[in-house]
Design a protein around this motif. Structure first.
Motif, PDB file in Angstrom:
ATOM      1  N   UNK A 175       0.831  -1.209   0.000  1.00 11.71           N
ATOM      2  CA  UNK A 175       0.000   0.000   0.000  1.00 11.71           C
ATOM      3  C   UNK A 175       0.861   1.254   0.000  1.00 11.71           C
ATOM      4  N   UNK A 176       0.375   2.254  -0.697  1.00 15.61           N
ATOM      5  CA  UNK A 176       0.962   3.597  -0.674  1.00 15.61           C
ATOM      6  C   UNK A 176      -0.136   4.563  -0.240  1.00 15.61           C
ATOM      7  N   UNK A 177       0.097   5.235   0.901  1.00 16.68           N
ATOM      8  CA  UNK A 177      -0.902   6.152   1.445  1.00 16.68           C
ATOM      9  C   UNK A 177      -0.323   7.567   1.480  1.00 16.68           C
ATOM     10  N   UNK A 178      -1.086   8.524   0.986  1.00 11.78           N
ATOM     11  CA  UNK A 178      -0.713   9.940   1.037  1.00 11.78           C
ATOM     12  C   UNK A 178      -1.295  10.561   2.296  1.00 11.78           C
ATOM     13  N   UNK A 179      -0.536  11.441   2.963  1.00 12.77           N
ATOM     14  CA  UNK A 179      -1.047  12.121   4.150  1.00 12.77           C
ATOM     15  C   UNK A 179      -0.801  13.621   4.049  1.00 12.77           C
ATOM     16  N   UNK A 180      -1.615  14.392   4.764  1.00 16.43           N
ATOM     17  CA  UNK A 180      -1.422  15.843   4.877  1.00 16.43           C
ATOM     18  C   UNK A 180      -1.583  16.597   3.581  1.00 16.43           C
ATOM     19  N   UNK A 181      -2.393  16.077   2.668  1.00 17.13           N
ATOM     20  CA  UNK A 181      -2.560  16.746   1.376  1.00 17.13           C
ATOM     21  C   UNK A 181      -3.315  18.066   1.523  1.00 17.13           C
ATOM     22  N   UNK A 182      -2.766  19.125   0.950  1.00 20.26           N
ATOM     23  CA  UNK A 182      -3.474  20.406   0.942  1.00 20.26           C
ATOM     24  C   UNK A 182      -4.619  20.333  -0.068  1.00 20.26           C
ATOM     25  N   UNK A 183      -5.684  21.123   0.121  1.00 23.36           N
ATOM     26  CA  UNK A 183      -6.857  21.035  -0.755  1.00 23.36           C
ATOM     27  C   UNK A 183      -6.531  21.145  -2.245  1.00 23.36           C
ATOM     28  N   UNK A 184      -5.599  22.068  -2.601  1.00 23.54           N
ATOM     29  CA  UNK A 184      -5.275  22.247  -4.020  1.00 23.54           C
ATOM     30  C   UNK A 184      -4.599  21.015  -4.600  1.00 23.54           C
ATOM     31  N   UNK A 185      -3.709  20.380  -3.815  1.00 23.22           N
ATOM     32  CA  UNK A 185      -3.020  19.174  -4.270  1.00 23.22           C
ATOM     33  C   UNK A 185      -3.988  17.994  -4.313  1.00 23.22           C
TER      34      UNK A 185
END
Length: 574
Positions: A529-539
């Motif tokens: 698994x690859x999980x993204x965290x802390x993404x800003x709304x624009x990203x």
């Protein structure tokens, strides 16, 4: 509604014509201060203009032709009360590299510089100046000071036929020392001694305590005033000595020689030139010959002037409009081309004099402009007798403060890598000034691109690899990011899941999105698994729009770790 529209029109007019912000409040006190400052700066500007024309390789009158238009234009369109526009040492040096002593080339260069600068202002391209870093600027100014200063040694020694190229200039200056003229040497050294002494006196008086009897304060003020106009005093005294020598039949000194009389005609700048053999050099040929000067000179002129305006604005508690400054300089150069001027910019030395004498508004420049015009109208025949050694002394003392060799030490202490663009600019400038600037900018750009392509990534492990990115995800970083993902997750032993902490990422582009798509496919194939965290709304919006396969994201790293392993801390580095 009508009142609101009227206020907007008023604000727009004030923005385009800054004179409207202070002219309605103008008073006699301001007039008095502006006249004093204008006179003082005028007495400084005239000898400097004559001297800087020598640096530019042009007849001395072209220095004065360049010294008055900015005084009037800037009064209407400028946003700094202290700035004085005119010929400077750096602009003169740059011009000498491109015009080769040809006044027609100099005037065309002025016109094109003005058009380029005005165009940049109208298109709001002032941000381009941000790509010229402080180490590049200081490397260039230090090299320019050495080049200009040493270039005047030949005039102190009274030597003839010395090449312009710096290394040849050094060789031939020392080679021809036996040919030095005693009169020029003695006069030049006396002028240098006087200027240095007056400068030191002025600096010591500037730091003296104000608590002193009235008589002492008056004496200090008198000495300070004389020290402020030291350039004019030394040129007048040297001219008197040279004139006395000439009328008695003794030719001890190298003189400025014949100059054009009177004011320059106001006419359209020449767009072609016919040389002695009858060949016509067209406008396009002139523009091609000017080449890189059409990029270097407009940018350096604006950079120098805006930097000075910002410095004095900060010192005297007012703000400048950088885009309006760009427009004022551009318009000054366009108008200057109609009076045979060469490119101008803000002068640090004359601006400092203007500020120290208490100028209240840009109207002080009008007085300075009138002084220059009066000199052109009535004093040009006397300029024949100005010794070149005295002008050389004025130039050497004017550029010596630019040789600030504390900068390398400061760069070494703060960030040693910044020494690289400084040294490249400094050393290459001795070969060709314009190449020094270009070389420094290229090195700075490569350093900036390297930072973008190789951002710092904090890697930690708690059964799951965590990559914490510290900048935006743009296409130069794609390969580096992919290599890190493979190294610490997909090709690790054993392979492991990955948390990509994007809390510091504020931008992302298509190339990165495409690479992330491929990486997610690889994680799917290996059952990880690859999980993204802390993404800003624009990203997050971009990633959702891209429809990535098996895309998962959480608000924080702890939440992602809990989903994968139940671990809530990740402070153990790999």
């Amino acid at each position: 509604m009508e009142r609101l529209t009227g206020l907007r029109w008023n604000a727009a007019l004030r923005s385009c014509f800054p004179i409207l912000t202070w002219l309605p409040r103008y008073n006699l006190t301001w007039l008095k201060m502006d006249v004093i400052a204008g006179l003082t700066v005028g007495l400084t500007a005239v000898p400097q203009a004559l001297a800087y024309a020598e640096v530019a390789g042009l007849p001395v009158q072209y220095g004065l032709y360049s010294a008055f238009m900015g005084c009037f234009v800037y009064c209407i369109f400028g946003t700094s009360k202290d700035i004085t526009l005119g010929p400077t040492a750096i602009m003169s040096l740059l011009c000498s590299a491109y015009v080769d002593g040809d006044p027609v080339f100099a005037v065309v260069l002025t016109l094109l510089c003005g058009v380029i600068q005005t165009g940049m202002a109208l298109l709001r391209l002032g941000f381009l100046l941000d790509f010229i870093s402080y180490p590049v600027i200081k490397g260039f100014t230090c090299a320019a000071a050495v080049t200009i200063g040493f270039g005047q040694v030949k005039n102190i020694l009274g030597l003839k036929e010395i090449p312009q190229q710096f290394f040849l200039q050094v060789y031939y200056t020392f080679h021809k020392i036996p040919e030095a003229r005693v009169g020029d040497v003695i006069l030049g050294l006396c002028c240098l001694f006087f200027l240095i002494t007056m400068t030191l006196m002025k600096n010591s008086l500037g730091s003296a305590e104000e608590e002193a009897p009235l008589l002492i304060r008056s004496a200090r003020k008198l000495v300070w005033s004389f020290a402020t106009i030291r350039n004019a005093l030394v040129v007048i005294a040297a001219t008197a000595v040279a004139y006395s020598s000439e009328v008695t039949g003794h030719h001890f000194f190298s003189l400025t020689g014949k100059t054009a009389k009177g004011l320059p005609p106001f006419k359209a700048p020449p767009l072609s030139e016919t040389v002695a053999n009858g060949t016509v050099i067209t406008f396009s040929d002139i523009a091609k010959d000017l080449g890189g000067g059409l990029a270097v000179i407009p940018l350096m002129g604006v950079l120098e002037s805006i930097a000075i305006a910002k410095a004095f604005g900060s010192k005297n508690n007012y703000r400048i409009d950088a885009n309006q400054e760009l427009f004022a300089i551009g318009l000054t150069n366009i108008m200057g081309s109609f009076v045979s001027a060469y490119p101008v910019t803000g002068s640090f030395g004359r601006t400092a004099v203007n500020s120290q004498t208490g100028v209240s508004t840009p109207a002080g420049g009008i007085v300075t402009g009138v002084i220059v015009l009066l000199s052109l109208a009535f004093l040009m025949p006397l300029f024949f007798f100005i010794p070149k050694a005295s002008l050389a002394a004025v130039i050497i003392c004017a550029v010596s403060p630019m040789m600030d060799f504390r900068v390398p030490v400061q760069l070494w202490r703060v960030k040693r890598l910044d020494l690289l663009p400084f040294l490249v600019t400094f050393l290459v400038s001795f070969w060709e000034v314009q190449y020094g600037i270009v070389g420094g900018v290229v090195v700075s750009a490569l350093m900036l691109l390297h930072i973008m392509a190789r951002p710092k990534v904090k890697v930690s492990d708690h059964g799951v690899a965590v990559l914490e990115l510290d900048s935006g995800l743009n296409f130069p970083v794609t390969e580096h990011l992919s290599r890190l993902v493979y190294t610490y997750a997909l090709h690790a032993s054993p392979p492991r899941c990955l948390v990509l902490d994007c809390s510091h990422v504020s931008s992302i582009d298509f190339t990165v999105v495409h690479e992330l798509t491929e990486l997610l496919k690889q994680f799917q194939l290996t059952g990880l698994s690859l999980i993204f965290t802390g993404l800003k709304p624009s990203v997050l919006k971009v990633l959702l729009t891209a429809d990535l396969p098996a895309f998962r994201h959480t608000d924080g790293v702890d939440e992602a770790l809990q989903l994968l392993t139940g671990v809530t801390h990740y402070d153990q580095p790999l």
